[in-house]
Design an enzyme around this catalytic site. Structure first.
Site, PDB file in Angstrom:
ATOM      1  N   TYR A  28     -40.241 -10.604   2.507  1.00  0.00           N
ATOM      2  CA  TYR A  28     -41.671 -10.981   2.529  1.00  0.00           C
ATOM      3  C   TYR A  28     -42.596  -9.779   2.465  1.00  0.00           C
ATOM      4  CZ  TYR A  28     -39.154 -14.710   5.036  1.00  0.00           C
ATOM      5  OH  TYR A  28     -38.253 -15.656   5.440  1.00  0.00           O
ATOM      6  N   GLY A  62     -42.948 -21.230  16.945  1.00  0.00           N
ATOM      7  CA  GLY A  62     -41.729 -20.426  17.080  1.00  0.00           C
ATOM      8  C   GLY A  62     -42.121 -18.980  17.269  1.00  0.00           C
ATOM      9  N   ARG A  63     -42.627 -18.381  16.175  1.00  0.00           N
ATOM     10  CA  ARG A  63     -42.976 -16.960  16.170  1.00  0.00           C
ATOM     11  C   ARG A  63     -43.940 -16.599  17.305  1.00  0.00           C
ATOM     12  NH1 ARG A  63     -43.098 -14.175  11.181  1.00  0.00           N
ATOM     13  NH2 ARG A  63     -43.351 -16.218  10.235  1.00  0.00           N
ATOM     14  N   CYS A  94     -26.362  -0.405   1.101  1.00  0.00           N
ATOM     15  CA  CYS A  94     -26.304   0.130  -0.252  1.00  0.00           C
ATOM     16  C   CYS A  94     -27.267  -0.630  -1.153  1.00  0.00           C
ATOM     17  CB  CYS A  94     -24.891   0.008  -0.780  1.00  0.00           C
ATOM     18  SG  CYS A  94     -23.894   1.382  -0.252  1.00  0.00           S
ATOM     19  N   GLU A  95     -28.535  -0.447  -0.891  1.00  0.00           N
ATOM     20  CA  GLU A  95     -29.612  -1.124  -1.644  1.00  0.00           C
ATOM     21  C   GLU A  95     -30.801  -0.199  -1.563  1.00  0.00           C
ATOM     22  OE1 GLU A  95     -30.220  -4.552  -2.634  1.00  0.00           O
ATOM     23  OE2 GLU A  95     -28.312  -5.385  -1.976  1.00  0.00           O
TER      24      GLU A  95
END
Ligand code: LLP
Length: 426
Positions: free
Chosen positions: A329, A287-288, A356-357
């Site tokens: 990750y 995939g990647r 807002c984190e």
């Protein structure tokens, strides 16, 4: 094709990134169709044509759109799907169901019905529950289904533990412990509507050395030998999964597909030769490796905030909703200011997302030319697991996807609107 500079602005596949940002707005996912096709052609040349009797599918979860499904098929690959949603998209795009491999560690009954009805090529299974239900569904619909067992090879791969899947304690795969393995084999061999095709493994994702794959392939072959001896079954197919790593930062080294597949193919051919048998069908499902480096995300810089003696934050108009990987990750990315690509990079900044984190930080300690509001930040290698993992956290609409090829851009997925976000509410 390679990223290049024209009048101080960065180009991808011949298209000016700052110009794309103006045209389509930001945040924006830009995907190079040229780079995607290059990778698909490398798979064709170095795997499918080099080793006759092989198959390759694109792991949809990395980046799936209708457009992408059609590109993949046009280059001679099939698709893997891990949910009803991915299967639905692939079928809508016109992908032949026979070329789709259906995965998932806990497929729902509705998903299994959908797959069987569509005439799915293979189902990769890892539970007795699924074998039982799939057999029943296939029987009810008067179909036969080809099934591979996913095994847990017990290989610890060198990657983040959340994307490592091949270790013994994993929710994926059938356990190879002799006390239970036989039960799994008996279940699949006695299922009346299922044809046992072989085994599958996927050791983990973003692996930059081939050691885990090779170890897993060895274990896979031991299993093949065991089922020949214990059950008299010849395995017709082996699926080696995906997981081939790509370049995110200067610390990563670009590896060709052959680096991963050649040693495994050599090992498999050798063992089969020793047994006096011809090699079975071998499948890979990257995939990647196909889309990762083909994607760039563009953001507009808003606030530039210097905390004297501590750091300078540049705030961008996206963040964890369009790219959750740094938070999930601890993923690292490389970026440049696209409209200042020719200038001296001498300022260290931290790229902050707009959620807002406090943890919504895309890149720490990035060296760029002096940043200003209105600059366009281009983050590289965002083609895999960004669009497909995007969310609406803070009710932020998901970005558009633009495909570029040979200097021509086209809108592939339109930007989400506030109305879209409310559209399901009653
Ligand atoms: N086949 C199977 C059965 C898989 O589980 C996966 C990925 C693939 C193929 C494709 O792996 P790839 O070639 O893309 O490494 N969200 C995580 C990655 C999760 C991968 C899960 N399985 C990330 O953003 O790093």
């Amino acid at each position: 094709m390679e990223d290049s500079l024209r009048d101080g602005t960065l180009l991808i596949d011949g298209c000016d990134l700052a110009g794309l940002a103006r045209r389509y707005g930001t945040p924006l996912y830009v995907m190079s169709e040229g780079k995607i096709r290059d990778r698909l052609r490398e798979i064709r040349r170095d795997f499918l044509e080099r080793y006759p009797g092989t198959e390759a599918v694109f792991a949809s979860k990395a980046f799936q759109t209708l457009d992408m499904c059609r590109i993949v098929v046009s280059e001679g690959l099939g698709l893997d799907a891990v949910s009803g949603g991915e299967l639905y998209c692939a079928l809508k795009a016109g992908v032949d169901a026979a070329r789709i491999i259906f995965h998932g560690n806990n497929k729902t009954l509705a998903e299994m019905e959908m797959a069987v009805e569509a005439g799915i090529g293979r189902v990769v299974s890892d539970s007795l529950y699924e074998v039982r239900e799939l057999d029943r569904i296939a029987g009810e619909k008067g179909r036969r289904v080809r099934v591979l067992y996913r095994i847990t090879p017990g290989v610890d791969s060198h990657t983040h533990k959340f994307i490592s899947t091949g270790q013994l304690d994993s929710k994926f795969g059938i356990p190879l412990d002799p006390s239970v393995f036989g039960t799994y084999m008996e279940a699949i061999l006695s299922a009346r509507n299922l044809d046992f095709a072989g085994f599958h493994f996927h050791v983990g994702s973003q692996l930059l050395d081939n050691e885990s794959h090779l170890k897993a392939a060895g274990i896979l072959l031991d299993i093949v030998e065991k089922v020949r001896g214990d059950f008299g079954v010849e395995v017709a197919e082996l699926n080696l999964g995906g997981g081939f790593g790509v370049v995110y930062t200067e610390a990563d080294e670009r590896k060709p597909l052959s680096y991963f597949v050649d040693p495994m193919m050599e090992l498999i051919s050798r063992r089969y030769l020793d047994w006096g048998l011809t090699r079975p069908v071998v499948t890979i499902e990257p995939g990647r490796w196909i889309v990762g480096e083909a994607g760039i995300t563009l953001y507009t810089v808003g606030s530039v905030k210097e905390i004297p003696g501590i750091r300078t934050y540049i705030g961008v108009d996206g963040g964890m909703p369009d790219n959750p990987r740094p938070m999930l990750y601890d993923a690292k990315y490389r970026a440049v200011i696209a409209n200042k690509a020719g200038l001296q990079a001498d300022t260290i900044v931290t790229v902050a997302g707009k959620c807002c984190e406090s943890g919504d930080i895309l890149i720490r300690d990035l060296c760029v030319p002096p940043p200003e509001s209105g600059d366009i930040l281009a983050v590289f290698s965002t083609g895999a697991y960004n669009y497909s993992m995007a969310s609406n956290y803070n009710r932020i609409p998901r970005p558009a996807v633009v495909m570029v090829l040979d200097g021509v851009d086209r809108l592939s997925v339109r930007r989400e609107t506030y109305e879209d976000i409310l559209s399901r509410e009653i």
